[in-house]
Design a protein around this motif. Structure first.
Motif, PDB file in Angstrom:
ATOM      1  N   LYS A  75       3.159  10.103  -9.941  1.00 12.99           N
ATOM      2  CA  LYS A  75       2.357  10.353 -11.133  1.00 12.99           C
ATOM      3  C   LYS A  75       1.721  11.729 -11.077  1.00 12.99           C
ATOM      4  O   LYS A  75       1.707  12.472 -12.059  1.00 12.99           O
ATOM      5  CB  LYS A  75       1.276   9.283 -11.276  1.00 12.99           C
ATOM      6  N   LYS A  76       1.192  12.074  -9.918  1.00 18.33           N
ATOM      7  CA  LYS A  76       0.547  13.379  -9.765  1.00 18.33           C
ATOM      8  C   LYS A  76       1.565  14.517  -9.947  1.00 18.33           C
ATOM      9  O   LYS A  76       1.286  15.532 -10.577  1.00 18.33           O
ATOM     10  CB  LYS A  76      -0.100  13.466  -8.383  1.00 18.33           C
ATOM     11  N   ASP A 126       2.181   1.767  -3.508  1.00 21.09           N
ATOM     12  CA  ASP A 126       1.149   2.300  -4.395  1.00 21.09           C
ATOM     13  C   ASP A 126       0.924   3.774  -4.131  1.00 21.09           C
ATOM     14  O   ASP A 126       0.730   4.570  -5.066  1.00 21.09           O
ATOM     15  CB  ASP A 126      -0.148   1.515  -4.196  1.00 21.09           C
ATOM     16  N   ALA A 127       0.938   4.137  -2.864  1.00 19.98           N
ATOM     17  CA  ALA A 127       0.710   5.542  -2.520  1.00 19.98           C
ATOM     18  C   ALA A 127       1.833   6.424  -3.058  1.00 19.98           C
ATOM     19  O   ALA A 127       1.595   7.525  -3.585  1.00 19.98           O
ATOM     20  CB  ALA A 127       0.588   5.697  -0.997  1.00 19.98           C
ATOM     21  N   GLU A 141       1.453   6.813  -6.855  1.00 23.48           N
ATOM     22  CA  GLU A 141       0.397   7.783  -7.177  1.00 23.48           C
ATOM     23  C   GLU A 141       0.898   9.206  -6.975  1.00 23.48           C
ATOM     24  O   GLU A 141       0.598  10.116  -7.758  1.00 23.48           O
ATOM     25  CB  GLU A 141      -0.841   7.513  -6.307  1.00 23.48           C
ATOM     26  N   LYS A 142       1.698   9.382  -5.945  1.00 28.92           N
ATOM     27  CA  LYS A 142       2.246  10.707  -5.648  1.00 28.92           C
ATOM     28  C   LYS A 142       3.175  11.174  -6.774  1.00 28.92           C
ATOM     29  O   LYS A 142       3.122  12.324  -7.198  1.00 28.92           O
ATOM     30  CB  LYS A 142       2.993  10.660  -4.317  1.00 28.92           C
ATOM     31  N   SER A 180       0.833  -1.208   0.000  1.00 33.16           N
ATOM     32  CA  SER A 180       0.000   0.000   0.000  1.00 33.16           C
ATOM     33  C   SER A 180       0.865   1.253   0.000  1.00 33.16           C
ATOM     34  O   SER A 180       0.557   2.252  -0.669  1.00 33.16           O
ATOM     35  CB  SER A 180      -0.917  -0.007   1.227  1.00 33.16           C
TER      36      SER A 180
END
Length: 257
Positions: free
Chosen positions: A34-35, A27-28, A31-32, A24
């Motif tokens: 990518k943003k 994944d977090a 995502e960070k 997890s």
């Protein structure tokens, strides 16, 4: 007893598995990132669309990299690295297809040297004629001289040219020069030497024409050495006594030898 055991099972199920927690977190973080990348891309697009003067700078770093610095420098200095197409004289220089400069044509007109008043210069007296005709040569008749030239296939023009010599002993060379000639394995003068050496020793101007390997170089050098050895020793600032001009480096090396 049964109710208490059931509660303990529920607490164990609610506890998070360590592997799931690690995944997890990954994944977090993904995502960070990518943003963050989307924010940078969006910011760059906004700068380009707005026509900002700082075009090409990246929003995620404060300092420009080497490539950005190079392009900015070229924009600010459009003539950097450009080869000038003019000389100090203001003549344009053209370049061939490979980028090599084509030298401009220069004027073939040579400015004359300033005149020299020789009457104001005191020249040292010097001997010009070192030729003493050998008694054997002096005894030849005009018919014998003509026959000797015919035998050597010699044609000569000029006022009263000296007769050709058929032996090195006729030239009157000193022992040192004769030793050098014998060491070089010369046995008798070649035709050009037989006729040119007496004229050279006499201080006359000579133009010798003969095929390659006929001994023209020695025909000029030996009389020149005799003239040189009669001159006073060179002093500081003096120029050359004898000057030899040759068209190629190979011939210059041969003459030196």
């Amino acid at each position: 007893m049964g109710g208490q055991g059931h509660g303990e099972d529920e607490e164990e199920e609610e506890e998070e598995d360590p592997l799931d927690a690690y995944m997890s977190a990954i994944d977090a973080e993904a995502e960070k990132q990518k943003k963050k990348a989307k924010d940078v891309e969006s910011s760059s697009k906004e700068l380009i669309a707005a026509g900002d003067s700082k075009r090409g700078e990246r929003a995620d770093i404060e300092e420009e990299d080497d490539q950005e610095s190079f392009f900015r420098y070229m924009e600010e200095n459009p003539n950097a690295g450009v080869i000038l197409t003019y000389t100090e004289d203001g003549v344009d220089i053209e370049y061939d297809k490979d980028g090599n400069p084509i030298p401009p044509e220069r004027s073939k007109v040579i400015d004359p040297l300033p005149p020299i008043d020789h009457s104001t210069i005191e020249y040292r007296p010097f001997a010009r004629n070192f030729y003493v005709e050998h008694e054997d040569i002096a005894a030849l008749s005009s018919q014998e001289v003509a026959a000797l030239r015919s035998k050597f296939n010699i044609r000569v023009t000029g006022p009263s040219p000296p007769p050709p010599c058929s032996s090195f002993a006729h030239f009157g060379f000193n022992q040192q020069l004769m030793h050098a000639i014998k060491k070089s394995e010369y046995t008798q003068p070649t035709p050009i030497q037989a006729q040119a050496i007496p004229a050279g020793l006499a201080g006359r101007d000579i133009i010798g024409i003969a095929k390659t390997g006929s001994g023209k170089t020695a025909a000029y050098l030996w009389p020149m050495l005799v003239h040189i050895m009669d001159q006073p020793e060179l002093e500081p600032g003096d120029g050359p006594i004898g000057l030899i001009m040759a068209p190629t480096r190979e011939l210059s090396q041969q003459i030196q030898t």
